[in-house]
Structure formats: structure tokens, C-alpha cells
Design a protein around this motif. Structure first.
Motif, mmCIF file in Angstrom:
data_model
loop_
_atom_site.group_PDB
_atom_site.id
_atom_site.type_symbol
_atom_site.label_atom_id
_atom_site.label_comp_id
_atom_site.label_asym_id
_atom_site.label_seq_id
_atom_site.Cartn_x
_atom_site.Cartn_y
_atom_site.Cartn_z
ATOM 1 N N ASN A 173 27.871 38.678 35.137
ATOM 2 C CA ASN A 173 26.904 37.572 35.058
ATOM 3 C C ASN A 173 27.400 36.397 35.889
ATOM 4 O O ASN A 173 27.290 35.244 35.482
ATOM 5 N N GLY A 174 27.998 36.702 37.001
ATOM 6 C CA GLY A 174 28.453 35.645 37.895
ATOM 7 C C GLY A 174 29.796 35.068 37.516
ATOM 8 O O GLY A 174 30.190 34.022 38.042
ATOM 9 N N GLU A 175 30.531 35.724 36.618
ATOM 10 C CA GLU A 175 31.857 35.214 36.265
ATOM 11 C C GLU A 175 32.777 35.260 37.488
ATOM 12 O O GLU A 175 32.649 36.116 38.351
ATOM 13 N N THR A 176 33.725 34.318 37.501
ATOM 14 C CA THR A 176 34.649 34.228 38.625
ATOM 15 C C THR A 176 35.958 34.950 38.278
ATOM 16 O O THR A 176 36.575 34.665 37.251
ATOM 17 N N ILE A 177 36.354 35.870 39.157
ATOM 18 C CA ILE A 177 37.558 36.668 38.941
ATOM 19 C C ILE A 177 38.516 36.445 40.093
ATOM 20 O O ILE A 177 38.121 36.481 41.267
ATOM 21 N N LEU A 178 39.789 36.203 39.757
ATOM 22 C CA LEU A 178 40.836 36.057 40.765
ATOM 23 C C LEU A 178 41.510 37.422 40.947
ATOM 24 O O LEU A 178 42.040 37.999 40.008
ATOM 25 N N VAL A 179 41.426 37.946 42.172
ATOM 26 C CA VAL A 179 42.027 39.238 42.507
ATOM 27 C C VAL A 179 43.274 38.990 43.328
ATOM 28 O O VAL A 179 43.199 38.396 44.410
ATOM 29 N N CYS A 180 44.446 39.474 42.801
ATOM 30 C CA CYS A 180 45.712 39.309 43.517
ATOM 31 C C CYS A 180 46.244 40.701 43.853
ATOM 32 O O CYS A 180 46.644 41.462 42.965
ATOM 33 N N GLU A 181 46.246 41.062 45.138
ATOM 34 C CA GLU A 181 46.669 42.389 45.587
ATOM 35 C C GLU A 181 47.241 42.250 46.986
ATOM 36 O O GLU A 181 46.584 41.678 47.875
ATOM 37 N N ASP A 182 48.464 42.769 47.177
ATOM 38 C CA ASP A 182 49.097 42.603 48.480
ATOM 39 C C ASP A 182 48.589 43.619 49.499
ATOM 40 O O ASP A 182 48.643 43.370 50.701
ATOM 41 N N ASP A 183 48.096 44.756 49.051
ATOM 42 C CA ASP A 183 47.602 45.777 49.979
ATOM 43 C C ASP A 183 46.190 45.395 50.438
ATOM 44 O O ASP A 183 45.271 45.241 49.628
ATOM 45 N N GLU A 184 46.035 45.269 51.747
ATOM 46 C CA GLU A 184 44.771 44.785 52.299
ATOM 47 C C GLU A 184 43.609 45.698 51.935
ATOM 48 O O GLU A 184 42.538 45.248 51.526
ATOM 49 N N GLY A 185 43.820 47.017 52.076
ATOM 50 C CA GLY A 185 42.734 47.953 51.801
ATOM 51 C C GLY A 185 42.324 47.958 50.348
ATOM 52 O O GLY A 185 41.131 47.967 50.022
ATOM 53 N N VAL A 186 43.307 47.955 49.434
ATOM 54 C CA VAL A 186 42.990 47.952 48.008
ATOM 55 C C VAL A 186 42.295 46.651 47.634
ATOM 56 O O VAL A 186 41.344 46.642 46.843
#
Length: 732
Positions: free
Chosen positions: A606-619
Motif C-alpha cells: 500500500n505504498g509503504e517505504t522499504i529500505l533495501v540494503c544489498e551489496d550485490d548489484e544484480g540481487v
């Protein structure tokens, strides 16, 4: 009102009568039960004292028998040495050089403290040479003595006389004689060894007090006895009973109970025959002494248990006025006991497993990142590709199948090296096996008969039920492959009480209580040289392409990580049995319900904001795009420092999706801790292809940790994020 009051009084009366009866029963039980328990314990204690005494007696007799055997061997060697020394020499030659031979025999005698004298008599019973007397001119008329007549008539090679007293009344002895022959085997005389019984008295006295030793001839003549009972002791045992009766039934060795003919005391005796001789060595202990030790032991228990039993009786009497409170207290205690948890973890790692573990851990993270990208993009292609293009659909499906097999291989490597995270919970193995019955029947086919024997009263265990199912399925598949022409498969469960150290050692586990799962097939079996390698990673006897060699390796690693053990037994032509030992748990099995992640839900946001932390560019790109497709706003970062900066810059972030392994300083767990310190209500979902120790303790996920293992699909990510928001609370 009157009727209602009457009914109330009747109810209270019935309740009171029931309470009185119950308390009356408890009152009797408070006396009878301790008495019965004490009686049972008394019996077990007596058996322990009795068996302990028998064991000590057998061990002592082993030592004595070995020593006596060596003494007899020394006598035989001495007699052979004398025969060799005198070989080829006439009686006249020996008497002429008597001093020389006397010195040689004296040297030989001095080397044997038990020997009083060494003598040689000729065929006429006349003295030839002695170790103690020089010149040896008289020995009395011995031609009619038993020891002389036996050898003259070619009787037994060795003869043992009865105990005799020396002419000067100083000490006693018995003779051990052997036939002396010339080169043609003609009777030339005897070699007599005079043995002092006092030597055996001194030897027997070196053992702990309480045992009685005897050296007895096969006809009952007593040659030595310790302790010395005095002059009233019979020199010969009574015929037809006691030792002689036992020898008649079991000539070589035995143990029996009898009343001693010396002191009239009931004794337990053991005897052994000395090899190549008519002698027996016996040892016995007094049963009254064993009973006295047992009574002393029991008296100490009575002194401790008596007041406690009396106190229990008084407490039961007082319970007439305290029944309800006592009952509530007992119920509370029962609930507390039911809630107790028992967890054990044992890590038994070899260098080979450590090497594979390090290798797996090194490649698992990057490899699973690659697989996540591959599977995610294949899923996107399949979703956007026209369904009419069957050729491309089939190609994408094959590629996806290959990637999934690669993911399965990585998981098996992690399982073998014990680096997979386990979702541990109470498991009822009976229910688990029963629930897999249909799957196992479909797996093995119609040519194999399957039989399940589920143990009654099975204990619970704590483990990852999914991994148990995988392990059982692996074993069933191996059994199926071992029976290509059909056969019989048996699956058993049962309790294994391995508190005894020897039993635990035999099973290959630490002492304790275990729940056992056995899989037995009637296949061709496994040769001994192959059996030692079945748990090796990548070892397989199957044709190329039909096995990875990681099935049993995965089972082994999982069992070690769980704190249990796996044991395999097999013989060529007789089938194979694999036993899994799971530590017993006092936990109660959880009632399995439908997890939110397993529901067929539409994982939209529903438009929630999620912080995605991932060092692999493709993932990271795949994760970000997937979440945006599901209706979420996404802020992306590649390391901990970048993520915290973006968290501060975006106050609308309500959830964090982070890899556990991050570049630079810090990891996903440290990022989550710091982010929650700044945003206490922040929801966190971890992902990783290799857990290390950041969110895992003893191989098990920490409580409250939400983990999505790599590789994952877009649907997996969507459901887990949806479940994260659907949950009311989240605890670390």
C-alpha cells in the motif's frame, strides 16, 4: 430455596466424601509407596553389592590364576633344565661330580622363592643330587611312595603330593614330581620339587581382606589355604559336595554357593583349574560380610529416608484442611514441569568437515546471489513471455530447473557443513512419519513393500521438521535405489535410553535419552570398504547423473547440527539399516497451523517505504524492482553506512530488507540493531545465502529473527514482506 439449599449441601457433602476418600488413599499411599520403593531399592542395592563382590572375586581370581600358572611353568622349565643338565651322564658320573651339579641346582632353586629343594632320585629311589643337601646320601625308602610309583608305572607326567612335615618338624611342604627318562624313554628316576605352602600364604596376603584362597588338588587335598584357619581345619575337602561336586560337573572352572566346611559360613566361591596339572585355585567371599555391608548402606538410607517418610505422613494428615491449596500447588508444579525445556547441542567436527564448511561458506554467499539473480530474471522472463511460445517457455523452464538444482546443491553443502540455519521446534516423529506415508509410497513405487512400526509412548525431540523430512526422504530414496528388483522397506521409531556409558558408546552418542528413527531395506547391502566412506561429501556408488553424493552427507551434517547422531549398519546381501538418534526433549509438540507465508495471498503493498540494503548489484536490482512491482516505495543502499544515511534522510521508511553479509565495517545484524535504535518500530527481514553467526546461535535462528534464504523468487519476497507487515509485533 429449601430445595436449592439441599442440593447445595448434597453437592458439598459429595465433594467432602470424595475429598476424604482421596485423602485416605493418599494417607495409605504415603506409607505404602515409600515402603514399596524402599523394598525395590533395597533389592537393587543388594544385587549391586552381590554383583560387585562377584566381579571383584572374578578379577582377583584372574590375577591369582595367572600368577599360579607362571609358577607351574617355572617348575616345569626347572625340571626340563635339570633333565637337560643330567642328560647323557650316568648316575655314577653325576655322583662323582655331585658338587658341581649341587651348585647348579642351588642356583636354580635360589631363583624360585617358593621352592624349598630340588632333588633327583634314581630308578631305585636312591639319592642322586640335591639343591639343598650336599652330599646327598640319604632320602629314605621312597620306592613305595605314591609320587614314585606313579612315575615308575608311566602314570601322569606331573604328580602333586599331599602336604608333608619335614623330619625336623620345621615347616611343611608338598612335592611336585616329574618322570626322569633316558634318551630311549626308559624310566631313570624322578625330579622332585619341594614347594613351601608358606610362599602362597604370603602371596595371598597381598590381596584385600575378605577373600579366602585355597590351592587344592583335584581329589580334594588342600595344599595351601589363606587365611590359615588353624590346626582344626580339614586337610581334605569332603567328597560329593562343595568344590569336588562342582568339579565333577564343570572340570575347568565355575562359581558356586556353599557352606564352608572350615568355618560353616555361607560363601560364594570361584575356582579355576591350572593348565596341565591336577591343581585348582579357589577364591571365595563371605555372604554374611556382603550382607553386612549392604545393611550398613541401607541403614544410612533409612536414617535419611525415615524422617522424610514420617514427615510425608504428617503432611498428608494436615492435607485434610489444605487439600485445595495442595492440589493447586501440585497443578502449578505440573505445569511448570511441562514447560521445562531441554536442549543439547553437540558439535563433533572433523578436519574434513571443517574444510568443506569453510569452502561452502566461502562460495555460498556469492553463489546464492548469482542464483537469486538468475532465478529472479528467469521468473520475470517467464511472466512476461507470451504463453503461446511453447519453445521459449520450455527453454526458460529447463533453465529454471537447472538453477533450482544448483540451489539445492548449495543447500546440501550447507547442511553437510552444518552451516544452515535451523528452525528448531518440538517434533513428534510418529506424526511426521505418518504424515509422509503417501509421499514415501509414491517415491518407492509398487515393487517395494513398506512397513511402519511406530513406537508407543514415543518421546518428543527438538529439531527442524523440514530437515527431518528431507533426511528421511533421502534415506527412502537410497533404499529404493538399493532394491531395483523390489524388496521390503521398514521404518521404525522408538525411545533409546542410553544413560549407560557402554550402550551410548556402542550407539556412537553421548550418554542420555534419545528418540530413534530407523530405516531398513532388504537390498544388496554395502561392502565394508565402501561403508566407511558413505558420509563423505560427493561420494556415491550410483551411475553418473543419478546421484550427487550429498544425500547421506547432508543427513550426517544435519544430525550433528541437531545434537544427535547417525549410525549405519550393512552387510553385503543382508540389507542396510540407518539409525538416526535425536536428543529427547520435554517440550510438547506444537499444533501445526497454516503459516501466513504458506497462504495463497496476493502480496501487494500500500505504498509503504522499504529500505533495501544489498551489496550485490544484480540481487539489489531484482529485489528493488520486485518490491516496486508489488506496490511498495523503495530506497536502496549497498552497505551499512549508506543505509543508515538513507534511513535518516527518509523518515517514511517502515521496513528494512537487508543482506546479512555486507561489505566494509558492519553486517546486516549490526545495521538492523542500529536502525532499530533509531526507529524502534522498524520491521526487519534478513536475507542471505550463508548465515555465519550474525543471526544464528548454535546453528539455530535466534528468536524473532525473520530470514529469507537465497536464492528466492519474487513471490517468496512478496509473501515474506506482506507477512512482515501483517504481523502485529516483531521481536528480536
Amino acid at each position: 430455596m429449601t430445595g436449592a439449599s439441599e442440593k447445595g449441601r448434597t453437592a458439598r457433602l459429595i465433594e467432602a466424601v470424595g475429598s476424604v476418600r482421596l485423602l485416605g488413599f493418599l494417607l495409605v499411599a504415603s506409607v505404602v509407596l515409600p515402603v514399596l520403593l524402599f523394598a525395590g531399592f533395597s533389592y537393587l542395592s543388594y544385587r549391586a553389592h552381590y554383583v560387585g563382590a562377584e566381579t571383584r572375586l572374578a578379577q582377583t581370581l584372574d590375577v591369582v590364576h595367572e600368577h599360579m600358572r607362571k609358577v607351574l611353568e617355572a617348575h616345569e622349565l626347572a625340571a626340563l633344565h635339570i633333565s637337560d643338565l643330567l642328560a647323557g651322564k650316568s648316575d655314577a658320573d653325576i655322583r662323582r661330580d655331585e658338587l658341581v651339579f649341587h651348585a647348579r641346582l642351588a642356583t636354580l632353586k635360589n631363583a624360585m622363592p617358593q621352592v624349598r629343594d630340588l632333588r633327583v632320585l634314581d630308578a631305585g629311589g636312591r639319592p642322586v643330587v640335591s639343591a639343598s643337601i650336599y652330599p646327598f646320601t640319604t632320602a629314605g625308602d621312597v620306592t613305595e611312595a605314591d609320587f614314585f610309583r606313579v612315575h615308575r608305572s608311566e602314570g601322569p607326567n606331573i604328580y602333586i603330593s599331599e602336604v608333608m612335615t619335614s623330619r625336623n618338624r620345621v615347616g611343611s611342604f608338598f612335592l611336585e614330581t616329574r618322570r626322569w627318562e633316558d634318551a630311549d624313554g626308559n624310566f631313570r628316576g624322578i625330579v622332585a620339587i619341594s614347594v613351601e605352602p608358606s610362599y602362597y600364604h604370603r602371596f595371598f596376603s597381598g590381596f584385600p581382606q575378605g577373600n579366602v584362597f585355597s590351592l587344592v588338588r583335584e581329589d580334594g587335598a588342600v595344599l595351601a589355604r589363606y587365611p590359615d584357619p588353624g590346626i582344626d581345619a580339614p586337610a581334605r575337602l569332603p567328597a560329593g559336595r562343595g568344590l569336588l561336586s562342582e568339579i565333577a560337573q564343570s572340570p575347568d572352572q565355575g562359581t558356586y554357593r556353599a557352606i564352608s566346611s572350615v568355618d560353616g559360613v555361607e560363601r560364594i566361591a570361584s575356582y579355576r583349574r591350572l593348565p596341565n596339572s591336577p591343581l585348582y585355585i579357589t577364591a571365595n567371599f563371605s555372604l554374611p560380610e556382603v550382607r553386612a555391608a549392604w545393611r550398613n548402606d541401607m541403614m544410612s538410607h533409612i536414617l535419611l529416608a525415615g524422617p522424610a517418610t514420617f514427615g510425608l505422613f504428617l503432611i498428608t494428615l494436615l492435607a485434610y484442611s489444605q487439600a485445595r491449596r495442595e492440589h493447586e500447588a501440585l497443578e502449578q508444579l505440573r505445569r511448570e514441569i511441562d514447560l521445562r525445556q531441554r536442549t543439547e547441542a553437540q558439535l563433533l567436527q572433523s578436519q574434513k568437515m571443517e574444510a568443506v564448511g569453510r569452502l561452502t561458506g566461502g562460495i555460498a554467499h556469492d553463489f546464492n546471489n548469482l542464483l537469486t539473480v538468475v532465478l529472479g530474471n528467469l521468473e520475470t522472463i517467464a511472466r512476461q513471455m507470451p504463453k503461446a511460445n511453447e519453445r521459449l517457455q520450455r527453454a526458460v523452464g529447463n533453465a529454471r530447473m537447472g538453477a533450482e538444482r544448483a540451489a539445492s546443491l548449495t543447500h546440501r553443502l550447507l547442511a553437510f557443513s552444518r552451516r544452515q540455519p535451523l528452525e528448531v521446534k518440538p517434533v513428534d516423529l510418529n506424526a511426521l512419519v505418518a504424515g509422509m506415508a503417501d509421499l514415501m509410497r509414491r517415491t518407492i513405487g509398487e515393487t517395494i513393500a513398506i512397513e511402519s512400526r511406530l513406537g508407543a509412548g514415543l518421546w518428543m525431540t527438538e529439531a527442524d521438521s523440514n530437515q527431518i523430512e528431507n533426511a528421511l526422504l533421502n534415506l527412502v530414496i537410497n533404499a529404493r535405489d538399493a532394491m531395483p528388483d523390489g524388496g521390503r522397506l521398514k521404518i521404525e521409531t522408538g525411545n533409546a535410553d542410553l544413560e549407560d556409558e557402554d550402550a551410548a558408546k556402542k550407539a556412537g552418542v553421548s550418554a542420555g535419552n534419545y528418540v530413534k528413527l530407523c530405516v531398513t531395506d532388504s537390498g544388496a547391502g554395502i561392502p565394508k570398504d565402501v561403508l566407511d566412506m558413505v558420509f563423505e561429501p560427493f561420494f556415491t556408488t550410483k551411475p553418473t547423473g543419478q546421484g550427487t553424493g550429498l544425500g547421506l552427507s547432508m543427513v550426517y551434517g544435519f544430525m550433528q547440527q541437531t545434537g544427535g547422531h547417525v549410525r549405519i549398519e550393512s552387510e553385503p546381501g543382508r540389507g542396510t539399516t540407518v539409525r538416526l538418534y535425536f536428543p529427547r526433549s520435554d517440550m510438547v509438540a506444537e499444533i501445526s497451523g497454516t503459516r501466513l507465508s504458506d497462504l495463497e495471498i496476493e502480496p501487494t503493498g500500500n505504498g509503504e517505504t522499504i529500505l533495501v540494503c544489498e551489496d550485490d548489484e544484480g540481487v539489489r536490482q531484482f529485489s528493488v524492482q520486485t518490491l516496486r512491482d508489488f506496490g511498495y516505495r523503495v530506497v536502496e543502499a549497498r552497505d551499512m553506512k549508506d543505509a543508515l544515511t538513507r534511513l535518516d534522510d527518509n523518515p517514511g521508511v517502515v521496513a528494512l530488507f537487508t543482506d546479512v553479509v555486507l561489505p566494509g565495517e558492519g553486517n546486516g545484524r549490526m545495521l538492523a540493531d542500529e536502525a532499530r535504535r533509531r526507529r524502534p518500530d522498524l520491521r526487519v527481514l534478513f536475507t542471505t545465502g550463508y548465515t555465519r553467526d550474525a543471526i544464528v546461535r548454535d546453528g539455530k535462528l535466534e528468536d524473532g529473527v525473520e530470514l529469507l534464504t537465497k536464492p528466492f523468487s519474487s513471490a517468496d519476497l512478496g509473501r515474506r514482506i506482506h507477512a512482515l507487515f501483517a504481523a502485529k509485533t516483531q521481536h528480536m
